[in-house]
Design an enzyme around this catalytic site. Structure first.
Site, mmCIF file in Angstrom:
data_model
loop_
_atom_site.group_PDB
_atom_site.id
_atom_site.type_symbol
_atom_site.label_atom_id
_atom_site.label_comp_id
_atom_site.label_asym_id
_atom_site.label_seq_id
_atom_site.Cartn_x
_atom_site.Cartn_y
_atom_site.Cartn_z
ATOM 1 C CG ASP A 178 -1.770 1.230 1.352
ATOM 2 O OD1 ASP A 178 -1.677 2.107 0.462
ATOM 3 O OD2 ASP A 178 -2.536 1.331 2.326
ATOM 4 C CB SER A 211 -4.832 11.952 -16.259
ATOM 5 O OG SER A 211 -6.107 12.137 -16.835
ATOM 6 C CE1 TYR A 243 -7.003 10.224 -11.629
ATOM 7 C CE2 TYR A 243 -7.866 11.616 -13.389
ATOM 8 C CZ TYR A 243 -7.114 10.528 -12.976
ATOM 9 O OH TYR A 243 -6.478 9.737 -13.903
ATOM 10 C CE LYS A 302 -3.449 10.650 -12.290
ATOM 11 N NZ LYS A 302 -2.349 9.690 -12.037
ATOM 12 C CB VAL A 332 -6.903 3.987 -21.005
ATOM 13 C CG1 VAL A 332 -6.338 2.624 -21.386
ATOM 14 C CG2 VAL A 332 -6.083 5.104 -21.645
ATOM 15 C CB THR A 364 -8.096 0.469 -16.887
ATOM 16 O OG1 THR A 364 -8.635 1.654 -16.281
ATOM 17 C CG2 THR A 364 -7.060 0.869 -17.930
#
Length: 263
Positions: free
Chosen positions: A70, A148, A161, A165, A194, A196
């Site tokens: 982690d 990203s 987020y 980035k 993408v 995933t």
């Protein structure tokens, strides 16, 4: 691209872009240290790496080192580089791929969400890179960060987020300048959407995810979401001797999304 005799450490290697990069580096002969939270997934990726490596000799490839970790745990992260050095004796490439995403706007986000995302996406990268740099200086190696398109452009409902980035992109540029005199390069790739498990792991159900991918046909200039192998190819290029004059780059691998504007 030839990574024979090179040691590549990849975080987030148990799924998604990190896993695809691991397989691609194995194909090019790298020795691998794979870091992830899901050890069973890591073992599956290691098998794929073995298959991709084919008949390469043990000295040039070898079975990947698997480390369950982690990265938000400071003590655990401190031990990662030591374990890799114990196994391989050197480090040539660091790929910071581990990351999370959560939805949230300035109206409904929380400090807890901010802390979770920044701890995983920024702080852990900061720490692991600090630990890796002395070894990368010895080998004149390099770093590839997974950022990203959200680091390059603003998108609603993923505020923390986006910020994380953007921080990684600035981190990439600053580290590139700091380490260039010592022969160490640092670049990032900036994927668009993408395919995933990233969005599903953040809580998006199957139906919503299918609609999301359908919407990507209009939000990406090439008319589709990307594939993990397309990003893995870019990662390997930046890490390879084909990119020896490239550093401080935030490279979009996003089907043209970064270049689009509303009409």
């Amino acid at each position: 691209m030839d990574f024979k005799g090179k040691v590549v450490l990849i975080t987030g290697a148990s799924s998604g872009i990190g896993a695809a990069a691991a397989v691609k580096f194995a194909e090019f002969g790298a020795k691998l240290a794979l870091i992830g939270r899901n050890y069973e997934n890591l073992k599956e990726i290691a098998k794929k790496c073995d298959d991709a490596a084919g008949d390469k000799d043990e000295d040039s490839y070898g079975t990947p080192l698997l480390i369950r970790a982690d990265l938000t745990d400071e003590e655990t992260t401190t031990n990662i580089i030591a374990e890799a050095l114990k196994r391989f004796g050197q480090l040539d490439v660091l790929v910071n791929s581990a990351g999370i995403i959560e939805n949230g706007t300035i109206e409904n986000t929380t400090l807890a969400q901010f802390d979770r995302i920044m701890d995983m996406n920024v702080r852990s990268v900061y720490q692991l890179t600090m630990l890796a740099v002395p070894e990368l200086i010895k080998t004149k190696g390099n770093i590839v960060n997974i950022s990203s398109v959200c680091g390059l452009r603003a998108f609603p409902n993923v505020l923390a987020y986006n910020m994380s980035k953007s921080a990684i992109d600035q981190f990439t540029r600053c580290v590139a300048l700091e380490l260039a005199p010592k022969g160490v390069r640092c670049n990032s790739v900036n994927p668009g959407v993408v395919v995933t498990n990233l969005h599903k792991s953040s809580g998006m159900n199957d139906e919503a995810y299918e609609k999301f991918l359908e919407h990507c046909k209009t939000t990406h200039a090439l008319g589709r979401a990307g594939d993990v192998e397309e990003v893995a190819n870019a990662i390997c290029f930046l890490a390879s001797d084909l990119a020896t004059f490239t550093t401080g780059m935030n490279m979009p691998v996003d089907g043209g999304r970064h270049a689009m504007c509303p009409r």
